[in-house]
Design an enzyme around this catalytic site. Structure first.
Site, mmCIF file in Angstrom:
data_model
loop_
_atom_site.group_PDB
_atom_site.id
_atom_site.type_symbol
_atom_site.label_atom_id
_atom_site.label_comp_id
_atom_site.label_asym_id
_atom_site.label_seq_id
_atom_site.Cartn_x
_atom_site.Cartn_y
_atom_site.Cartn_z
ATOM 1 N N CYS A 1 0.814 -1.209 0.000
ATOM 2 C CA CYS A 1 0.000 0.000 0.000
ATOM 3 C C CYS A 1 0.850 1.263 0.000
ATOM 4 C CB CYS A 1 -0.937 0.025 1.197
ATOM 5 S SG CYS A 1 -1.890 -1.480 1.311
ATOM 6 N N CYS B 1 -2.723 7.848 6.761
ATOM 7 C CA CYS B 1 -1.349 7.915 7.269
ATOM 8 C C CYS B 1 -1.349 8.255 8.759
ATOM 9 C CB CYS B 1 -0.543 8.981 6.533
ATOM 10 S SG CYS B 1 -0.318 8.613 4.794
#
Ligand SMILES: Cc1ncc(COP(=O)(O)O)c(C=O)c1O
Ligand SMILES: Cc1ncc(COP(=O)(O)O)c(C=O)c1O
Lengths: 125, 389, 389, 125
Positions: free
Chosen positions: D34, D103
């Site tokens: 990812c 994130c």
């Protein structure tokens, strides 16, 4: 503009338009629905076209081809004039846009119709 | 704006306002970056697009998220139509418009008719108005889209859009309006109109050519027509035309500021032309509504003569005018709009569209009124239908 | 061209050449007339469009009648695809492309797959090349379109278009190529390639944004995608973007004149970068073919670090670069092109695209080679995958 | 650029990255597939975080949230640090683009994972 300068010049040239009273032959062609109607008047003496005029409701090309056809038959014999082609008219005008070719056909037909009218009158007189 | 002496064809297109061009210039060679790129400079292009979107949204009283940039008015009209039919084909196959739409709508309808859609073209009365009860009656269970233009490009007639949109919504049907001729000339408020979608074009409001706007309410879902890199929130792909977008944004900003004053200046000029023509030229017809009409537009039939011949004579005198719409000038058919009003073919052939704009002066108008009567008389003398006395 | 110090992203977009902008300028506010209008001034716009069409035709070795102007490369790609499937749906519902196409093609294919079309994405080898025998095997009786890009935007790989088109034609299937990255960089001759349709975009060849070209052989018949006033010979309606068309025409003229010299100047610069990176940065992968590749493009994976972080560090140093394609920079997925080459996800994430153009100098290149190794080292020190010794 | 200047500042701030040899807790989160992998190292004394470092493979936001999370837990008690939220990280960075929110989640998870590792080691030692 999509027209040749010759077409524009002829379009603005006024010398051939008008009516001839007691014309010897009158040709009425075209259809107002389609936007072009051309009336051609011929004065004929000794099988010679001595005067010719037009009245036209129509676009630039219709008017320019009318007056050009008149120029081309004036002074000619009826027989010669009867063989005027739309191709000759187009050439005399340095070409026409494709969608306006039908106007030159109308001019040819107008002259022919006027001559036929003249011949019919002759035959029945 | 100097190569035409007397330009009266603002409904066909407008010159790019010098302030608009000035706003665009930095985005060609200096700030040329792809707005989708990562680096700092691309951010300037993104900011410029955001600002343009806000200015356009303000002009329409919309939310910036509801504004999508396209390649022009035609593309926007097509996007509304094809975007709806592609997505809702299963729900129904009937679409409705009016008989006097721009070809951008009518030709799309013709194509869809060939592809099996059922299309209805609403008639108009002799002023060019759609009757809301006609719309009501034409709606079926299978109707998935209604699109009616805001202002007509040839005759200027303004449709009762709010009323028509309300009828559509009562039946849960999407309503689009082609506002190409309305936006920038008159206030167009998408909330007041309550339309689901709306289209307009930059080059009709003193912006550059090749850029258009598509407005869509956020809750309205349609399929895209152009697929690719996800630009314009996925509705219209392709690297953004940054200078064009900046241009239409600036044009929208200026239109909002200046529109009201322009109306005050232009309406009397148009009215003066109308009055002058009526006084000086016999046997004419004023086409379109007298009241529900764009203030800059005048459509008149000069009976017994043909439109193109008038244009050519007027062109020779330095006037830029049109007969019917610019884009059908190559076609031989008389205006479908004028025929829909019930005009005879001959009268439709003899129509002249005078459309005014920013740079027209009183002098232009006076000169037009000096020249046109002579041109009409000249061509009528040539016409077999004109009764010469 | 001054707001970016070191621009190495010419495959994303290019600045408009000042000579192109100069050619365009008269058509905004002076010669602004609608080319479809009747009057004299409109003739100037028409003439300018004709000239642009000739210049574009010359660049492609095509007949001007085969050139259609659109709103961009994406629209042209879409027109090829939707124009064919709309017209030949009855004949078949199978369409073929490659796995490494631009989203303008891939997203159109995805949409059509949802609408019931059968789609084949041809695989590529580790250099990005389509194997002609794969194409041959994938063709069915129901195949109506094959579209394979000429040059890939991310890795620069050039496909064997002539060979692929020949295979298509043997089976009587239309062949389109997305030549957005090839045109203007390398000679593209539609007669030699023998493609039926081809697309390219102005802003990739130093022309303005918002304008594209669609080439179609005269005998190839497709449906339009945007309907309206019959512009572009009925294939693409909408008032012509005259300045944009003049711009792409001028850009085409300049490309034809200058392309060969540009190749001579740019190829060694690109090669110098490649050599320098190989020498100065360990653990890298050069992506794409070594030979069948655009001379201006270099795609390199800096292993163990991620592309966006590289872009950000380089941006801080004044460099404009990209990772994968510009238009997917918002997406989190690694490049579909690099994955199709067989790269591991990690390596695909760490890719950097360096694409050179007209205004790059030897100094730019030297500076890039000075800065990039430090940036790579910095980010690698931060990476859990980097073996610090 | 879509990032706040705070994010960019943190992204370039190098003080928190690195390894801690013999760390008391290590959190390894994310997935290279990812595009984001984050390793958090904690040095803990008396249930207090006395040193912390990160190693991150990932985008600007991944790196900036890593270092910010480190800043936010340094000197805190383990208990307090365990309750660090991704929301707090986002706020400290003046916001993140929507597609980058994940994130900040990774940073929160990284700290938690490191603390859990520390607790597990405690329990088994
Ligand atoms: C009412 C109307 N709709 C649509 C259009 C199409 O706009 P464009 O030519 O900018 O695509 C025009 C103008 O040509 C118009 O007047
Ligand atoms: C290979 C390729 N095809 C199509 C496009 C789309 O062109 P545009 O963004 O001009 O519509 C691009 C560039 O974005 C490209 O690189």
């Amino acid at each position: 503009m999509m027209y040749s300068s010759k077409v524009m010049e002829k379009f603005r040239d006024t010398k051939n338009y008008g009516k001839i009273e007691n014309a010897d032959g009158i040709g009425k062609v075209g259809n107002a629905k389609c936007g072009d109607v051309m009336w051609i008047y011929l004065k004929i003496e000794d099988e010679k076209i001595v005067d010719a005029k037009f009245e036209t409701f129509g676009c630039v090309a219709a008017i320019a081809t009318s007056t050009t056809a008149i120029d081309m038959v004036l002074g000619k014999s009826v027989e010669e004039a009867y063989h005027l082609t739309n191709k000759a008219v187009i050439e005399a005008l340095d070409g026409l846009p494709p969608e306006k070719i039908h106007c030159s056909v109308l001019a040819e037909e107008g002259i022919k119709a006027a001559i036929e009218d003249y011949r019919k009158k002759l035959a029945t007189s | 704006m100097n190569s035409t002496k007397y330009y009266f064809d603002y409904n066909a297109t407008t010159p790019t306002d010098s302030r608009v061009l000035e706003a665009m210039l930095p985005f060609f060679s200096d700030n040329f970056h792809n707005p989708s790129s990562f680096y700092r400079q691309a951010g300037d292009a993104r900011d410029a697009i955001d600002k343009a979107r806000e200015n356009v949204a303000k002009l329409l009283n919309a939310d910036p998220k509801e504004i999508y940039f396209t390649g022009g008015g035609t593309e926007s009209d097509n996007l509304a139509i094809f975007g709806v039919v592609s997505r809702y084909r299963e729900k129904g196959n009937h679409i409705i418009t009016s008989a006097i739409e721009h070809p951008a709508v009518l030709k799309s309808f013709e194509f869809l008719a060939k592809k099996g859609f059922e299309t209805t073209l609403l008639p108009v009365d002799k002023y060019g108005l759609v009757d809301p009860s006609d719309l009501e009656k034409s709606i079926k269970d299978s109707t998935i889209l209604i699109t009616v233009m805001h202002a007509n490009n040839e005759i200027g007639t303004l449709q009762p859009i709010t009323q028509l949109a309300k009828i559509a919504h009562k039946k849960g049907i999407y309503f689009h309006t082609d506002a190409v001729q309305a936006v920038g000339k008159i206030p167009v408020d998408v909330k007041a109109l309550d339309v689901d979608m709306l289209s307009f074009s930059s080059h009709k409001i003193y912006g550059p050519k090749g850029i258009g706007v598509f407005y869509k309410k956020n809750k309205v879902k349609i399929d895209p027509m152009i697929f690719g890199g996800g630009h314009e929130n996925g509705l219209r792909a392709g690297t953004e035309n940054v200078p064009g977008i900046v241009g239409i944004g600036k044009a929208a900003e200026l239109a909002l500021l200046e529109m009201a004053d322009e109306e005050k200046r232009i309406r009397p000029l148009r009215d003066k032309i109308q009055k002058g023509i009526i006084e000086r030229i016999p046997e004419i017809l004023i086409n379109g509504d007298t009241d529900q009409k764009l203030y800059n537009t005048l459509n008149v039939s000069l009976r017994y003569i043909e439109g193109e011949a008038i244009l050519a004579m007027m062109d020779h005198e330095g006037f830029s005018l049109s007969s019917g719409s610019a884009c059908s000038s190559k076609s031989l058919d008389p205006s479908h709009v004028l025929l829909a009003l019930g005009l005879k073919h001959e009268d439709a052939h003899g129509s002249l569209r005078i459309s005014l704009g920013k740079y027209n002066t009183e002098d232009d108008v006076d000169h037009l009124l000096d020249v046109l009567p002579g041109v009409a008389a000249h061509l009528r003398r040539m016409s077999p239908f004109w009764d010469k006395k």
